[in-house]
Design an enzyme around this catalytic site. Structure first.
Site, mmCIF file in Angstrom:
data_model
loop_
_atom_site.group_PDB
_atom_site.id
_atom_site.type_symbol
_atom_site.label_atom_id
_atom_site.label_comp_id
_atom_site.label_asym_id
_atom_site.label_seq_id
_atom_site.Cartn_x
_atom_site.Cartn_y
_atom_site.Cartn_z
ATOM 1 C CG ASN A 85 -11.983 -14.313 -10.254
ATOM 2 O OD1 ASN A 85 -12.047 -14.946 -11.274
ATOM 3 N ND2 ASN A 85 -12.882 -14.684 -9.152
ATOM 4 C CG HIS A 142 -32.398 -17.378 -19.967
ATOM 5 N ND1 HIS A 142 -32.861 -17.974 -21.089
ATOM 6 C CD2 HIS A 142 -32.266 -18.221 -18.995
ATOM 7 C CE1 HIS A 142 -33.203 -19.191 -20.937
ATOM 8 N NE2 HIS A 142 -32.415 -19.290 -19.607
ATOM 9 C CG ASP A 187 -13.432 -11.924 -13.341
ATOM 10 O OD1 ASP A 187 -12.576 -12.818 -13.007
ATOM 11 O OD2 ASP A 187 -14.172 -12.153 -14.245
ATOM 12 C CB THR A 231 -10.243 -21.418 -9.849
ATOM 13 O OG1 THR A 231 -10.903 -20.471 -10.533
ATOM 14 C CG2 THR A 231 -10.891 -21.668 -8.292
ATOM 15 C CB ALA A 289 -13.242 -18.339 -7.534
ATOM 16 C CG MET A 323 -33.514 -25.533 -18.115
ATOM 17 S SD MET A 323 -32.835 -23.653 -17.989
ATOM 18 C CE MET A 323 -33.671 -23.117 -16.323
#
Length: 692
Positions: free
Chosen positions: A279, A625, A324, A259, A201, A664
């Protein structure tokens, strides 16, 4: 009063009677206050479910390892794992075998007594997931039933694997072509049925659902949608028709969300499946449902008929969810003495900062209290079961408001545990704040950026806003009295999941690289082990080789948010650790050498290109990151990577997917100008960070 030491010396029939009397006295003492009996407490020899047994309490009845001898607990064996994006995963133990999945659902089977690898199954998610590699966090758990191991995959498959051989029995696609859905949570099994949900979502227009399949064939039995779709297409059932009355605007164009990406629980007493929903999609109700409304069934526990998937009842923890504040955290089943009567209840600590006790017979609200500081609501109304919101809760006027809990949650997916012996719940709690505000521009024109970009419908925090210091703790909470029993402060905002045992112990891993055993009654620290890396996974316990063992998967998937210790992605020793009272193994010495910062002094940073790259980084890279390149284990530290030094290497990774097999993701939609801008932004931030 009976003397226990004298009783233990007697071997006569009188002595046996004495021992029985002592046992009955102990049982009476344990149950006199709360009658906190687990509905389905298992023997503990196996750890068959994500939460140990069907009640999902993360509790074991084993007591060979206890508060009197845990100081003798030693490492029995360890197993090094491949470097993968996440080992935030819970094992299962069945008949002397250990099963677990790490990274992108790579399933392992091991001899639990010796640590010998028996088989490994790799579903090669990187070859199937495409751009969904951008969205997932790695698998958090698996399921076992009648000789099969079940796992979901990031690309939306549900797999059934032969537990003896590691061969694939069947595979079914549970999501739709080119949607934003992905699977990171565990499947749940009962009555020859396996049920799976999904996430997504936050990454695109997603309508949540759960699906049930036959464990032998993979045939779909039923599907339940958690939010209503387009009314013009009709509703699947009366529950969706009812839910649609609580939405406004054209919500279906945004997906809606809801979800079921983590917690469920099966209740054999009432033949129901309880699901925890997520959420809104997007988070911001000002966008998806501009006229207000509760927006059912967001942030709810929904009870379904386990055989048919039909709606039975619901309880919404956060009506009109806009922060959320998901309810996808543990759903744990217990029996508490409420008003002098044994009452079957659900114990639940969602993100919103309150701990809930619900009557699982009918979903009725019993009680709720704050477990961390909360400023979006003052309390839960005892008559209606609804939160009483504060004036700033819905960031009125679109202006920035500092609210807590943050989207990290007061309690997130790190497992809490309930001990029917102490009557306490052990919760890894977090106090953190977040700035909530509307995004700039006309909200009626807001559209998701698509391309699997994390997009919440909220605006960026102003640069001058200072957030209060975050903290975390291990909280022991009495669900009957809704009061704290004890609390252990921790460093950093996030810690590992918990395990409670009949040995009056609570085990938890932490960000500092320790697995610790606490006295479950008073919180005294009784034992610890240096795992040489942070631990997020929950420990489990079971019997193998004739003795009780403790197993945990060590490794840290931090994202650099909120401070606390960090663990470099490339230097982590991700391991399976198993302990016993007579263990004799030891870990090799830890290499604490820090990878050096790298740079090219001849590289000249172009401020115009930095601006382009900053926009790319904030939407594509930061979530793994870390902010300002402050990675914390989820992905490599780009300040120490050679790849961003060379434009060709960066293109090879980002555009061509050279590192896709390592987890990645590729970003084929990035233009050469965006990749060049990203290189300049990384160089600027790396240099700034190197002197901070």
């Amino acid at each position: 009063m009976l003397d226990q030491s004298a009783c233990s010396r007697r071997v006569t029939w009188r002595g046996l009677a004495c021992r029985i009397a002592l046992g009955l006295m102990a049982l009476a003492a344990a149950c006199s206050d709360t009658q906190h009996l687990a509905p389905q407490e298992a023997s503990g020899d196996d750890w068959l479910h994500y939460g140990g047994s069907p009640d999902e309490n993360h509790f074991s009845a084993l007591a060979d390892i206890n508060d009197g001898n845990v100081g003798k607990l030693k490492l029995l064996w360890f197993h090094d794992l491949d470097p993968v994006p996440s080992v935030y995963s819970a094992p299962l133990a069945v008949g002397g075998r250990l099963y677990f999945a790490v990274g992108y659902s790579v399933v392992h089977a091991m001899d639990a007594a010796t640590g010998r690898l028996l088989w490994k199954y790799d579903p090669e998610v990187y070859a199937h997931a495409g751009s969904k590699l951008r969205t997932g966090w790695g698998v958090r758990g698996i399921a076992y039933h009648e000789g099969q191991v079940f796992t979901g995959t990031l690309d939306g498959r549900l797999l059934a694997i032969d537990a003896r051989t590691g061969r694939l029995n069947w595979s079914v696609q549970t999501t739709e072509p080119d949607d934003a859905r992905y699977i990171s949570g565990p499947p749940y099994v009962f009555n020859n049925t396996v049920v799976i949900g999904h996430g997504g979502a936050d990454y695109g227009a997603t309508r949540g659902y759960v699906t049930a399949y036959d464990i032998h064939s993979g045939r779909q039995k039923w599907r339940f949608y958690t939010v209503p779709g387009n009314p013009a297409k009709g509703f699947e059932n009366a529950a969706m028709r009812m839910a649609a009355k609580t939405w406004t605007g054209e919500w279906w164009k945004y997906g809606g969300g809801g979800t079921v990406w983590h917690a469920m629980a099966y209740d054999p007493e009432f033949k129901r499946l309880y699901i925890g929903t997520g959420n809104g999609g997007p988070w911001n109700r000002h966008i998806r449902s501009p006229g207000g409304g509760d927006n059912l069934f967001l942030s709810s526990i929904v009870a379904l008929n386990a055989d048919t998937g039909a709606y039975v009842w619901h309880y919404q923890t956060t009506p009109g969810e806009s922060w959320d504040f998901t309810s996808t955290m543990d759903i744990e089943l217990a029996t508490l003495n409420i008003g002098g009567k044994p009452t079957p209840v659900i114990l639940h600590a969602p993100k919103n900062g309150f701990f809930y006790v619900l009557d699982r017979r009918n979903g009725k609200f019993i009680s709720a209290e704050k477990i961390v500081p909360v400023n979006w609501a003052t309390h839960i109304d005892p008559k209606t079961g609804r939160p009483v919101e504060t004036a700033i809760a819905r960031y009125p006027g679109g202006k920035p408001q500092i609210l807590w809990p943050s989207s990290i949650g007061a309690h997130s997916v790190a497992a809490m545990s309930f001990s029917p012996r102490t009557g306490l719940v052990y919760i890894p709690v977090t106090h953190a704040a977040r700035v909530y505000m509307d995004p700039p521009g006309d909200l009626a024109q807001w559209r998701s950026k698509g391309n699997r970009i994390y997009d919440t419908g909220t605006g960026p925090a102003p640069a001058d806003v200072k957030l209060p210091q975050s903290w975390s703790a291990l909280l022991a909470w009495n669900p009957r009295t809704q009061r704290e029993a004890w609390r252990i402060p921790m460093h950093g905002p996030v810690q590992g999941g918990t395990l409670a045992t009949a040995g009056n112990l609570v085990f938890q891993g932490n960000v500092e690289g320790q697995i610790v055993a606490y006295n479950a009654t008073d919180g005294r620290k009784l034992w610890n082990f240096d795992a040489q890396v942070g631990i997020q996974s929950q420990p489990i316990t079971y019997r193998a080789g004739g003795r009780q063992l403790i197993t945990v998967i060590a490794g840290w998937r931090g994202t650099g948010y909120g401070g606390g210790p960090t663990w470099e992605y490339r230097l982590q020793h991700r391991r399976v650790l198993t302990f016993a009272l007579d263990g004799k193994a030891s870990l090799p010495p830890a290499d604490r050498t820090e990878m050096p910062l790298v740079d090219d002094p001849a590289f000249r940073v172009d401020p115009a290109k930095v601006a382009v790259g900053q926009a790319v980084y904030s939407t594509r890279c930061m979530i793994c990151h870390g902010p300002h390149l402050h990675a914390s284990g989820a992905a490599p530290d780009l300040r120490r990577s050679q790849i961003p030094l060379a434009q060709a290497a960066l293109v090879s990774v980002l555009h061509d997917g050279a590192l896709r097999p390592a987890g990645m993701p590729s970003f084929e939609d990035l233009s050469p100008e965006q990749i060049a801008g990203l290189q300049h932004y990384i160089r600027q931030e790396a240099r700034a960070n190197s002197v901070r």
